[in-house]
Write a protein that holds these residues in place. Structure first.
Motif, PDB file in Angstrom:
ATOM      1  N   ASP A 202       0.825  -1.211   0.000  1.00 13.59           N
ATOM      2  CA  ASP A 202       0.000   0.000   0.000  1.00 13.59           C
ATOM      3  C   ASP A 202       0.860   1.263   0.000  1.00 13.59           C
ATOM      4  OD1 ASP A 202      -2.263  -1.589   0.015  1.00 13.59           O
ATOM      5  OD2 ASP A 202      -2.622  -1.361   2.170  1.00 13.59           O
ATOM      6  N   ALA A 203       1.926   1.259   0.804  1.00 14.83           N
ATOM      7  CA  ALA A 203       2.808   2.422   0.882  1.00 14.83           C
ATOM      8  C   ALA A 203       3.523   2.650  -0.453  1.00 14.83           C
ATOM      9  CB  ALA A 203       3.826   2.238   2.008  1.00 14.83           C
ATOM     10  N   LEU A 204       3.958   1.566  -1.100  1.00 14.01           N
ATOM     11  CA  LEU A 204       4.613   1.702  -2.400  1.00 14.01           C
ATOM     12  C   LEU A 204       3.650   2.219  -3.463  1.00 14.01           C
ATOM     13  CD1 LEU A 204       6.855  -1.488  -2.481  1.00 14.01           C
ATOM     14  CD2 LEU A 204       7.619   0.887  -2.482  1.00 14.01           C
ATOM     15  N   VAL A 205       2.437   1.702  -3.474  1.00 13.68           N
ATOM     16  CA  VAL A 205       1.429   2.162  -4.435  1.00 13.68           C
ATOM     17  C   VAL A 205       1.155   3.648  -4.230  1.00 13.68           C
ATOM     18  CG1 VAL A 205      -0.995   1.955  -5.121  1.00 13.68           C
ATOM     19  CG2 VAL A 205       0.390  -0.099  -4.818  1.00 13.68           C
ATOM     20  N   LYS A 206       1.041   4.065  -2.985  1.00  7.85           N
ATOM     21  CA  LYS A 206       0.800   5.477  -2.682  1.00  7.85           C
ATOM     22  C   LYS A 206       1.974   6.335  -3.181  1.00  7.85           C
ATOM     23  CE  LYS A 206      -0.034   8.689   1.091  1.00  7.85           C
ATOM     24  NZ  LYS A 206       0.016   8.914   2.511  1.00  7.85           N
ATOM     25  N   LEU A 207       3.186   5.902  -2.911  1.00  8.10           N
ATOM     26  CA  LEU A 207       4.371   6.634  -3.378  1.00  8.10           C
ATOM     27  C   LEU A 207       4.403   6.748  -4.899  1.00  8.10           C
ATOM     28  CD1 LEU A 207       7.426   5.437  -1.288  1.00  8.10           C
ATOM     29  CD2 LEU A 207       6.855   7.778  -1.854  1.00  8.10           C
ATOM     30  N   ILE A 208       4.107   5.648  -5.570  1.00  9.28           N
ATOM     31  CA  ILE A 208       4.113   5.650  -7.031  1.00  9.28           C
ATOM     32  C   ILE A 208       3.082   6.633  -7.566  1.00  9.28           C
ATOM     33  CG2 ILE A 208       3.542   4.251  -9.071  1.00  9.28           C
ATOM     34  CD1 ILE A 208       4.843   1.867  -7.468  1.00  9.28           C
ATOM     35  N   LYS A 209       1.887   6.609  -6.994  1.00  4.33           N
ATOM     36  CA  LYS A 209       0.841   7.526  -7.450  1.00  4.33           C
ATOM     37  C   LYS A 209       1.224   8.979  -7.212  1.00  4.33           C
ATOM     38  CE  LYS A 209      -3.060   4.381  -7.110  1.00  4.33           C
ATOM     39  NZ  LYS A 209      -4.326   4.052  -6.457  1.00  4.33           N
ATOM     40  N   GLU A 210       1.873   9.250  -6.084  1.00  2.00           N
ATOM     41  CA  GLU A 210       2.283  10.620  -5.758  1.00  2.00           C
ATOM     42  C   GLU A 210       3.374  11.137  -6.683  1.00  2.00           C
ATOM     43  OE1 GLU A 210       3.434  10.464  -1.656  1.00  2.00           O
ATOM     44  OE2 GLU A 210       1.365  10.389  -0.936  1.00  2.00           O
ATOM     45  N   HIS A 211       4.203  10.246  -7.227  1.00  2.00           N
ATOM     46  CA  HIS A 211       5.338  10.657  -8.035  1.00  2.00           C
ATOM     47  C   HIS A 211       5.187  10.301  -9.512  1.00  2.00           C
ATOM     48  CE1 HIS A 211       6.985  10.690  -3.949  1.00  2.00           C
ATOM     49  NE2 HIS A 211       7.689  11.702  -4.408  1.00  2.00           N
ATOM     50  N   LYS A 212       4.002   9.894  -9.907  1.00  2.00           N
ATOM     51  CA  LYS A 212       3.740   9.518 -11.298  1.00  2.00           C
ATOM     52  C   LYS A 212       3.809  10.739 -12.200  1.00  2.00           C
ATOM     53  CE  LYS A 212       0.312   7.304 -14.203  1.00  2.00           C
ATOM     54  NZ  LYS A 212      -1.010   6.697 -14.271  1.00  2.00           N
ATOM     55  N   GLU A 213       4.508  10.575 -13.329  1.00  2.00           N
ATOM     56  CA  GLU A 213       4.555  11.650 -14.322  1.00  2.00           C
ATOM     57  C   GLU A 213       3.191  11.744 -15.004  1.00  2.00           C
ATOM     58  OE1 GLU A 213       7.669  10.851 -17.109  1.00  2.00           O
ATOM     59  OE2 GLU A 213       9.241  11.208 -15.647  1.00  2.00           O
ATOM     60  N   GLU A 214       2.795  12.933 -15.259  1.00  2.00           N
ATOM     61  CA  GLU A 214       1.509  13.138 -15.927  1.00  2.00           C
ATOM     62  C   GLU A 214       1.730  13.322 -17.412  1.00  2.00           C
ATOM     63  OE1 GLU A 214      -1.666  13.382 -14.359  1.00  2.00           O
ATOM     64  OE2 GLU A 214      -0.700  12.720 -12.536  1.00  2.00           O
TER      65      GLU A 214
END
Length: 54
Positions: free
Chosen positions: A42-54
């Motif tokens: 869950d923490a990794l998924v959250k981090l990925i979503k927060e740092h995802k390039e748009e």
């Protein structure tokens, strides 16, 4: 440079040199020998979503 920035740079350099800059390759290697808990995933998924390039 503060401690967090230092470790971030060291980690980036390690991934660049060892896994040709591929974070997915690094994570695959890391998780081969260690299973992740639900909270870690869950923490990794959250981090990925927060740092995802748009």
């Amino acid at each position: 440079m503060n401690k967090d920035d230092f470790y971030a740079e060291q980690s980036k350099q390690f991934v660049e040199e060892t896994f040709e800059g591929s974070l997915p390759w690094f994570l695959a290697a890391f998780t081969r020998s260690r299973k992740l808990s639900d909270s870690e995933v869950d923490a990794l998924v959250k981090l990925i979503k927060e740092h995802k390039e748009e």
